[in-house]
Motif scaffolding. Structure first.
Motif, PDB file in Angstrom:
ATOM      1  N   THR A  81       0.836  -1.200   0.000  1.00  0.00           N
ATOM      2  CA  THR A  81       0.000   0.000   0.000  1.00  0.00           C
ATOM      3  C   THR A  81       0.870   1.247   0.000  1.00  0.00           C
ATOM      4  O   THR A  81       1.881   1.316   0.707  1.00  0.00           O
ATOM      5  N   SER A  82       0.461   2.246  -0.780  1.00  0.00           N
ATOM      6  CA  SER A  82       1.241   3.476  -0.912  1.00  0.00           C
ATOM      7  C   SER A  82       0.993   4.442   0.240  1.00  0.00           C
ATOM      8  O   SER A  82       0.023   4.309   0.997  1.00  0.00           O
ATOM      9  N   CYS A  83       1.860   5.452   0.339  1.00  0.00           N
ATOM     10  CA  CYS A  83       1.682   6.545   1.314  1.00  0.00           C
ATOM     11  C   CYS A  83       0.586   7.496   0.880  1.00  0.00           C
ATOM     12  O   CYS A  83      -0.072   8.120   1.704  1.00  0.00           O
ATOM     13  N   GLY A  84       0.446   7.652  -0.422  1.00  0.00           N
ATOM     14  CA  GLY A  84      -0.517   8.599  -0.952  1.00  0.00           C
ATOM     15  C   GLY A  84      -0.950   8.198  -2.337  1.00  0.00           C
ATOM     16  O   GLY A  84      -0.638   7.105  -2.814  1.00  0.00           O
ATOM     17  N   THR A  85      -1.664   9.093  -3.012  1.00  0.00           N
ATOM     18  CA  THR A  85      -2.184   8.784  -4.341  1.00  0.00           C
ATOM     19  C   THR A  85      -1.626   9.717  -5.410  1.00  0.00           C
ATOM     20  O   THR A  85      -2.160   9.783  -6.509  1.00  0.00           O
TER      21      THR A  85
END
Length: 353
Positions: A81-85
């Motif tokens: 999962t990423s930190c942001g988009t």
């Protein structure tokens, strides 16, 4: 969200002096058992762009988008999962020691992973083939390749990611020899799958899926054409990473090489009529947050670091996130510092196995 981006978000930007990080950082001594592991480590950290995990055939995608990586001894982590988009949101967070939640609540700006690696004694280099390092390379040697004019690599004002491979040896040679003798960490920031003009990211030989969308307004294309153009960018990233691994193998006479690839965020390709990325994290669909991450460790790096690739393959489906990047790199590169958190080191379970 656009209104917030222009009003509330700028007011939340942190001010004041940059806080130093990892002032106690040092490279831990290693017990060496094999002669070839006496060569200094060389880790290439590839910062991918807009590569969603779902479209990697290494992760079960029905289309063969990773034919070359499938032939290498890599580990593709399927639940990251990423930190942001967005790049601007994710990249500073990825290189922070705080993790996503801590980064969002931070009261001040701090130095990052590259500062700590350099302070420990390693040579550090940032190579950028995109829009910049978002302040992460401000205090380390860096070079931008996106505006070069290299025949066969660059056209119409844009360079393929492979252009970085044509410059890496010359750029490494510019780094301090004393630091290189201890080891080197290189960040390669890709153009990758940057949209909306996916079709511009790939040369003709890599347009495997046809027809592809050639519009910047993706909603004007049939959705399958959008997916085709996007998947072609993943095929080219597969080629780039395969080429990089091939180059790293040529360095084994003088270095102990490894590669870690991780994308900054994912992408919407028309699901629920959403395209591109950048929705607030709490609202964004999983495809904007689930990112590709792939590791390759040379046999000598496995011995040097104590990390087993076969063990990592058994761990490939565990839940991971960008929160693990800072601490995993420090851990695998044997950096001792109080800011290191072993519980966020994705490699630690496979060290000594």
């Amino acid at each position: 969200y656009a209104i917030l981006d222009l009003t509330v978000i700028p007011s939340e930007q942190r001010s004041g002096p940059l806080h130093t990080l990892g002032e106690d950082a040092r490279i831990a001594p290693r017990s060496v058992t094999a002669a070839d592991t006496q060569h200094p480590p060389l880790l290439v950290l590839v910062l991918g762009e807009t590569a969603r995990s779902k479209n990697f055939s290494l992760n079960g995608y029905e289309r063969l988008t990773n034919p070359l990586l499938a032939q290498e001894n890599v580990v593709s982590f399927s639940q990251v999962t990423s930190c942001g988009t967005s790049t601007a949101e994710s990249v500073p967070c990825m290189f922070s020691h705080l993790g996503r939640e801590g980064f969002a609540k931070r009261q001040h700006e701090s130095e990052n992973l590259l500062d700590v690696l350099q302070r420990a004694g390693y040579a550090v280099l940032w190579m950028d083939n995109q829009s910049g390092c978002k302040d992460q390379c401000d205090r380390v040697p860096n070079v931008n390749t996106s505006s070069l004019n290299v025949p066969g690599e660059c056209e119409d004002g844009e360079c393929r990611d492979t252009v970085m491979l044509t410059r890496i040896e010359a750029e490494l040679a510019k780094l301090p020899s004393e630091q290189r003798a201890r080891g080197t960490v290189v960040v390669m920031h890709q153009m990758g799958s940057h949209g909306p003009a996916y079709y511009k990211r790939t040369p003709a030989a890599f347009k495997k899926f046809q027809p592809e969308c050639k519009e910047n307004s993706l909603s004007q294309c049939d959705r399958q054409q959008v997916v085709n153009a996007y998947d072609n960018t993943i095929v080219f990233t597969d080629y780039f990473l395969s080429r990089l691994i091939g180059w790293l193998k040529t360095q084994e006479k003088t270095s102990t090489p490894a590669m870690l690839y991780v994308s900054d965020h994912g992408e919407s390709l028309g699901e629920n009529n959403l395209y591109l990325h950048g929705l607030p994290f709490a609202m964004a669909p999983d495809v904007q947050k689930q990112v590709a991450m792939v590791s390759w460790l040379s046999p000598s790096f496995e011995r040097w670091s104590g990390v087993s690739t076969s063990c990592l393959k058994q761990q490939r489906d565990r839940a991971l996130s960008h929160d693990h990047l800072f601490h995993s790199v420090l851990g695998v590169m044997a950096v001792q510092t109080q800011v290191y958190q072993a519980e966020r080191n994705l490699f630690v379970a496979c060290q000594g196995r």
